[in-house]
Design a protein around this motif. Structure first.
Motif, mmCIF file in Angstrom:
data_model
loop_
_atom_site.group_PDB
_atom_site.id
_atom_site.type_symbol
_atom_site.label_atom_id
_atom_site.label_comp_id
_atom_site.label_asym_id
_atom_site.label_seq_id
_atom_site.Cartn_x
_atom_site.Cartn_y
_atom_site.Cartn_z
ATOM 1 N N UNK A 168 0.840 -1.200 0.000
ATOM 2 C CA UNK A 168 0.000 0.000 0.000
ATOM 3 C C UNK A 168 0.876 1.252 0.000
ATOM 4 N N UNK A 169 1.953 1.237 0.786
ATOM 5 C CA UNK A 169 2.898 2.358 0.771
ATOM 6 C C UNK A 169 3.396 2.607 -0.647
ATOM 7 N N UNK A 170 3.784 1.545 -1.311
ATOM 8 C CA UNK A 170 4.306 1.662 -2.673
ATOM 9 C C UNK A 170 3.231 2.233 -3.598
ATOM 10 N N UNK A 171 2.014 1.713 -3.478
ATOM 11 C CA UNK A 171 0.929 2.201 -4.328
ATOM 12 C C UNK A 171 0.682 3.693 -4.094
ATOM 13 N N UNK A 217 -7.186 -5.591 -1.440
ATOM 14 C CA UNK A 217 -8.401 -4.774 -1.524
ATOM 15 C C UNK A 217 -8.047 -3.293 -1.529
ATOM 16 N N UNK A 218 -7.066 -2.912 -0.725
ATOM 17 C CA UNK A 218 -6.691 -1.497 -0.632
ATOM 18 C C UNK A 218 -6.057 -1.011 -1.929
ATOM 19 N N UNK A 274 -8.542 1.854 -8.650
ATOM 20 C CA UNK A 274 -9.830 2.192 -9.254
ATOM 21 C C UNK A 274 -10.202 3.650 -8.998
ATOM 22 N N UNK A 275 -10.000 4.100 -7.777
ATOM 23 C CA UNK A 275 -10.390 5.468 -7.417
ATOM 24 C C UNK A 275 -9.592 6.506 -8.195
ATOM 25 N N UNK A 326 -4.237 0.153 -13.305
ATOM 26 C CA UNK A 326 -5.292 -0.837 -13.433
ATOM 27 C C UNK A 326 -5.971 -0.644 -14.775
ATOM 28 N N UNK A 327 -6.678 -1.671 -15.206
ATOM 29 C CA UNK A 327 -7.491 -1.575 -16.414
ATOM 30 C C UNK A 327 -8.945 -1.368 -15.986
#
Length: 197
Positions: free
Chosen positions: A15-18, A62-63, A69-70, A75-76
């Motif tokens: 999540x940090x990386x994202x 999920x995170x 998505x948000x 993502x596709x």
């Protein structure tokens, strides 16, 4: 601003990386599993936990999926073939790599001593290496889905790094080179820098 609870040496790193990749501001609260602050948000005591306003989101996959998505990055679009393939790749990584590493960890230091079966680790390592070789044969570009960096790459790279720390075999040269390239991403480096804080 997002608030992320977790340890950099856990799946919270994903999540940090994202968050670093998408460039959103966030507060990182370094908290181990079952920390009182974590338990107040997640009854299981597991990390990571992300707060988006008053909303609580748990589970690293999920995170990162929610964030992708948000913010429309890495993502596709839902309902497309590319997204179905991305989801399939993400599930493959979770099933064939994450689950083996987690089972080995449980039998090393998480389960009560009398519930551990250390002998299982050799079969897990064998299965991991077999799965890694098969994934390496499918690698057709710089990323798991060719030219598109997605959340599957974040989860896969985290698993490969975890494998190295856990003394799992990562002998496939293509996958080793892939992981090295992923660690060169600026978002990865910024996330890793939290280890020094």
């Amino acid at each position: 601003m997002y608030k992320l609870y977790g340890s950099i040496k856990s799946r919270a790193f994903r999540v940090l990386w994202m968050l670093e990749e998408i460039g959103e501001s966030f507060e990182f609260i370094n908290a181990s599993p079952h920390h009182p602050d974590v338990l107040a948000l997640n009854a299981s005591g597991k990390v990571p936990v992300l707060l988006d306003g008053d909303a609580v989101i748990t589970d690293s996959t999920a995170i990162v999926t929610y964030l992708a998505d948000k913010h429309g990055q890495f993502t596709h679009p839902a309902g497309t073939i590319k997204r179905a393939q991305q989801d399939a790749m993400t599930q493959l990584v979770l099933d064939e790599f994450d689950s083996l590493l987690w089972t080995a960890a449980r039998h090393s230091f998480i389960l009560p001593q009398d519930k551990r079966v250390p002998e299982v680790k050799e079969s897990l390592k064998w299965e991991f290496e077999r799965n890694l070789e098969r994934l390496g044969q499918r690698l057709s570009g710089p990323f798991l889905q060719g030219d598109s960096f997605t959340i599957a790459d974040i989860i896969a790279t985290h698993c490969l790094n975890w494998a190295l720390v856990a003394n799992f075999p990562v002998s496939d040269k293509g996958m080793r080179a892939y992981a090295k390239d992923m660690r060169e991403r600026e978002g990865f480096k910024r996330a890793f820098a939290h280890l020094q804080e």
